[in-house]
Design a protein around this motif. Structure first.
Motif, PDB file in Angstrom:
ATOM      1  N   VAL A  59       5.283  -9.987   0.944  1.00  0.00           N
ATOM      2  CA  VAL A  59       4.570  -8.789   0.478  1.00  0.00           C
ATOM      3  C   VAL A  59       3.196  -8.802   1.143  1.00  0.00           C
ATOM      4  O   VAL A  59       2.474  -9.802   1.068  1.00  0.00           O
ATOM      5  CB  VAL A  59       4.417  -8.766  -1.061  1.00  0.00           C
ATOM      6  CG1 VAL A  59       3.661  -7.528  -1.506  1.00  0.00           C
ATOM      7  CG2 VAL A  59       5.796  -8.832  -1.722  1.00  0.00           C
ATOM      8  N   VAL A  60       2.852  -7.684   1.804  1.00  0.00           N
ATOM      9  CA  VAL A  60       1.592  -7.604   2.548  1.00  0.00           C
ATOM     10  C   VAL A  60       0.845  -6.324   2.194  1.00  0.00           C
ATOM     11  O   VAL A  60       1.435  -5.372   1.676  1.00  0.00           O
ATOM     12  CB  VAL A  60       1.832  -7.659   4.064  1.00  0.00           C
ATOM     13  CG1 VAL A  60       2.526  -8.937   4.468  1.00  0.00           C
ATOM     14  CG2 VAL A  60       2.631  -6.453   4.544  1.00  0.00           C
ATOM     15  N   GLU A  74       4.278  -0.590  12.286  1.00  0.00           N
ATOM     16  CA  GLU A  74       4.365   0.613  13.125  1.00  0.00           C
ATOM     17  C   GLU A  74       5.612   1.433  12.790  1.00  0.00           C
ATOM     18  O   GLU A  74       5.544   2.658  12.722  1.00  0.00           O
ATOM     19  CB  GLU A  74       4.390   0.230  14.606  1.00  0.00           C
ATOM     20  CG  GLU A  74       3.067  -0.287  15.109  1.00  0.00           C
ATOM     21  CD  GLU A  74       3.132  -0.767  16.551  1.00  0.00           C
ATOM     22  OE1 GLU A  74       2.118  -0.604  17.234  1.00  0.00           O
ATOM     23  OE2 GLU A  74       4.174  -1.309  16.979  1.00  0.00           O
ATOM     24  N   LYS A  75       6.727   0.768  12.569  1.00  0.00           N
ATOM     25  CA  LYS A  75       7.984   1.472  12.306  1.00  0.00           C
ATOM     26  C   LYS A  75       7.996   2.202  10.973  1.00  0.00           C
ATOM     27  O   LYS A  75       8.593   3.261  10.854  1.00  0.00           O
ATOM     28  CB  LYS A  75       9.160   0.497  12.377  1.00  0.00           C
ATOM     29  CG  LYS A  75       9.465   0.073  13.786  1.00  0.00           C
ATOM     30  CD  LYS A  75      10.639  -0.870  13.854  1.00  0.00           C
ATOM     31  CE  LYS A  75      10.847  -1.288  15.302  1.00  0.00           C
ATOM     32  NZ  LYS A  75      11.831  -2.308  15.463  1.00  0.00           N
ATOM     33  N   VAL A  76       7.316   1.645   9.959  1.00  0.00           N
ATOM     34  CA  VAL A  76       7.362   2.264   8.633  1.00  0.00           C
ATOM     35  C   VAL A  76       6.142   3.132   8.335  1.00  0.00           C
ATOM     36  O   VAL A  76       6.072   3.771   7.288  1.00  0.00           O
ATOM     37  CB  VAL A  76       7.537   1.219   7.502  1.00  0.00           C
ATOM     38  CG1 VAL A  76       8.818   0.435   7.690  1.00  0.00           C
ATOM     39  CG2 VAL A  76       6.339   0.309   7.375  1.00  0.00           C
ATOM     40  N   GLY A  77       5.174   3.150   9.239  1.00  0.00           N
ATOM     41  CA  GLY A  77       3.990   3.971   9.031  1.00  0.00           C
ATOM     42  C   GLY A  77       3.043   3.418   7.979  1.00  0.00           C
ATOM     43  O   GLY A  77       2.367   4.184   7.286  1.00  0.00           O
ATOM     44  N   ALA A  78       2.971   2.096   7.873  1.00  0.00           N
ATOM     45  CA  ALA A  78       2.045   1.475   6.919  1.00  0.00           C
ATOM     46  C   ALA A  78       0.611   1.721   7.374  1.00  0.00           C
ATOM     47  O   ALA A  78       0.355   2.004   8.538  1.00  0.00           O
ATOM     48  CB  ALA A  78       2.337  -0.016   6.807  1.00  0.00           C
ATOM     49  N   GLY A  79      -0.326   1.567   6.457  1.00  0.00           N
ATOM     50  CA  GLY A  79      -1.719   1.869   6.738  1.00  0.00           C
ATOM     51  C   GLY A  79      -2.473   0.776   7.462  1.00  0.00           C
ATOM     52  O   GLY A  79      -3.633   0.539   7.161  1.00  0.00           O
ATOM     53  N   ASP A  94       0.801  -1.224   0.000  1.00  0.00           N
ATOM     54  CA  ASP A  94       0.000   0.000   0.000  1.00  0.00           C
ATOM     55  C   ASP A  94       0.836   1.277   0.000  1.00  0.00           C
ATOM     56  O   ASP A  94       0.402   2.298  -0.515  1.00  0.00           O
ATOM     57  CB  ASP A  94      -0.985   0.010   1.174  1.00  0.00           C
ATOM     58  CG  ASP A  94      -0.313  -0.078   2.533  1.00  0.00           C
ATOM     59  OD1 ASP A  94       0.699  -0.811   2.653  1.00  0.00           O
ATOM     60  OD2 ASP A  94      -0.797   0.558   3.479  1.00  0.00           O
ATOM     61  N   ILE A  95       2.038   1.218   0.571  1.00  0.00           N
ATOM     62  CA  ILE A  95       2.870   2.429   0.620  1.00  0.00           C
ATOM     63  C   ILE A  95       4.166   2.287  -0.171  1.00  0.00           C
ATOM     64  O   ILE A  95       4.964   3.226  -0.220  1.00  0.00           O
ATOM     65  CB  ILE A  95       3.178   2.863   2.078  1.00  0.00           C
ATOM     66  CG1 ILE A  95       3.927   1.763   2.840  1.00  0.00           C
ATOM     67  CG2 ILE A  95       1.888   3.264   2.793  1.00  0.00           C
ATOM     68  CD1 ILE A  95       4.417   2.180   4.211  1.00  0.00           C
ATOM     69  N   GLY A  96       4.383   1.109  -0.760  1.00  0.00           N
ATOM     70  CA  GLY A  96       5.568   0.908  -1.591  1.00  0.00           C
ATOM     71  C   GLY A  96       6.883   0.947  -0.840  1.00  0.00           C
ATOM     72  O   GLY A  96       7.887   1.418  -1.369  1.00  0.00           O
ATOM     73  N   VAL A  97       6.890   0.426   0.380  1.00  0.00           N
ATOM     74  CA  VAL A  97       8.098   0.426   1.207  1.00  0.00           C
ATOM     75  C   VAL A  97       8.524  -1.004   1.486  1.00  0.00           C
ATOM     76  O   VAL A  97       7.691  -1.845   1.829  1.00  0.00           O
ATOM     77  CB  VAL A  97       7.846   1.162   2.543  1.00  0.00           C
ATOM     78  CG1 VAL A  97       9.004   0.986   3.496  1.00  0.00           C
ATOM     79  CG2 VAL A  97       7.559   2.627   2.305  1.00  0.00           C
ATOM     80  N   THR A  98       9.835  -1.268   1.336  1.00  0.00           N
ATOM     81  CA  THR A  98      10.415  -2.571   1.671  1.00  0.00           C
ATOM     82  C   THR A  98      11.459  -2.359   2.751  1.00  0.00           C
ATOM     83  O   THR A  98      12.289  -1.448   2.652  1.00  0.00           O
ATOM     84  CB  THR A  98      11.079  -3.218   0.433  1.00  0.00           C
ATOM     85  OG1 THR A  98      10.074  -3.401  -0.570  1.00  0.00           O
ATOM     86  CG2 THR A  98      11.694  -4.561   0.775  1.00  0.00           C
ATOM     87  N   VAL A  99      11.399  -3.187   3.783  1.00  0.00           N
ATOM     88  CA  VAL A  99      12.367  -3.104   4.879  1.00  0.00           C
ATOM     89  C   VAL A  99      12.947  -4.481   5.161  1.00  0.00           C
ATOM     90  O   VAL A  99      12.301  -5.496   4.900  1.00  0.00           O
ATOM     91  CB  VAL A  99      11.743  -2.525   6.168  1.00  0.00           C
ATOM     92  CG1 VAL A  99      11.369  -1.078   5.994  1.00  0.00           C
ATOM     93  CG2 VAL A  99      10.538  -3.323   6.598  1.00  0.00           C
ATOM     94  N   THR A 100      14.149  -4.504   5.697  1.00  0.00           N
ATOM     95  CA  THR A 100      14.800  -5.736   6.128  1.00  0.00           C
ATOM     96  C   THR A 100      14.675  -5.813   7.640  1.00  0.00           C
ATOM     97  O   THR A 100      14.958  -4.839   8.347  1.00  0.00           O
ATOM     98  CB  THR A 100      16.278  -5.741   5.703  1.00  0.00           C
ATOM     99  OG1 THR A 100      16.328  -5.625   4.268  1.00  0.00           O
ATOM    100  CG2 THR A 100      16.967  -7.019   6.133  1.00  0.00           C
ATOM    101  N   VAL A 101      14.223  -6.970   8.123  1.00  0.00           N
ATOM    102  CA  VAL A 101      13.990  -7.149   9.556  1.00  0.00           C
ATOM    103  C   VAL A 101      14.596  -8.468  10.025  1.00  0.00           C
ATOM    104  O   VAL A 101      14.775  -9.388   9.232  1.00  0.00           O
ATOM    105  CB  VAL A 101      12.471  -7.136   9.876  1.00  0.00           C
ATOM    106  CG1 VAL A 101      11.852  -5.803   9.510  1.00  0.00           C
ATOM    107  CG2 VAL A 101      11.747  -8.272   9.186  1.00  0.00           C
ATOM    108  N   PRO A 102      14.898  -8.560  11.330  1.00  0.00           N
ATOM    109  CA  PRO A 102      15.401  -9.827  11.861  1.00  0.00           C
ATOM    110  C   PRO A 102      14.297 -10.885  11.922  1.00  0.00           C
ATOM    111  O   PRO A 102      13.120 -10.553  12.098  1.00  0.00           O
ATOM    112  CB  PRO A 102      15.871  -9.478  13.267  1.00  0.00           C
ATOM    113  CG  PRO A 102      15.614  -8.041  13.484  1.00  0.00           C
ATOM    114  CD  PRO A 102      14.888  -7.501  12.308  1.00  0.00           C
TER     115      PRO A 102
END
Length: 95
Positions: free
Chosen positions: A91-92, A28-33, A10-18
């Motif tokens: 992808v969510v 919460e960290k990336v401000g997704a909807g 929905d916001i087009g953001v990809t992050v790497t997480v443990p």
């Protein structure tokens, strides 16, 4: 420690997480909807659609399965407060 990538469609953001991180924490960290009321006792409001990569998440717990069934969740839905990232690319999107 193993890592995984999570993309919020929905916001087009990809992050790497443990590995072991729950989707709600990443959201919460990336401000997704993602809307959620888990912490106010409204279980099931953090439902997300797993667009792809569901095999890279831990299996649903008994509680998560119960809540998904009670809410008539569609295939590929998971609770962000319960779904733990294991590895790979997921992808969510909300809902």
């Amino acid at each position: 420690m193993p890592k995984a990538q999570v993309t919020f469609e929905d916001i087009g953001v990809t992050v790497t997480v443990p590995a072991g991180t729950r989707l709600i924490e990443v959201s919460e960290k990336v401000g997704a909807g993602l809307t959620y009321g888990c912490r106010e006792g409204e279980c099931g409001t953090c439902m997300m659609k797993i667009v792809s990569g569901g095999e890279h998440l831990a299996s649903p717990s008994v509680l998560e399965d119960k809540i998904l069934k009670e809410n008539y969740a569609s295939a590929g839905s998971r609770l962000a407060c319960q779904a733990q990232v294991l590895d790979g690319h997921i992808v969510v999107r909300p809902g």
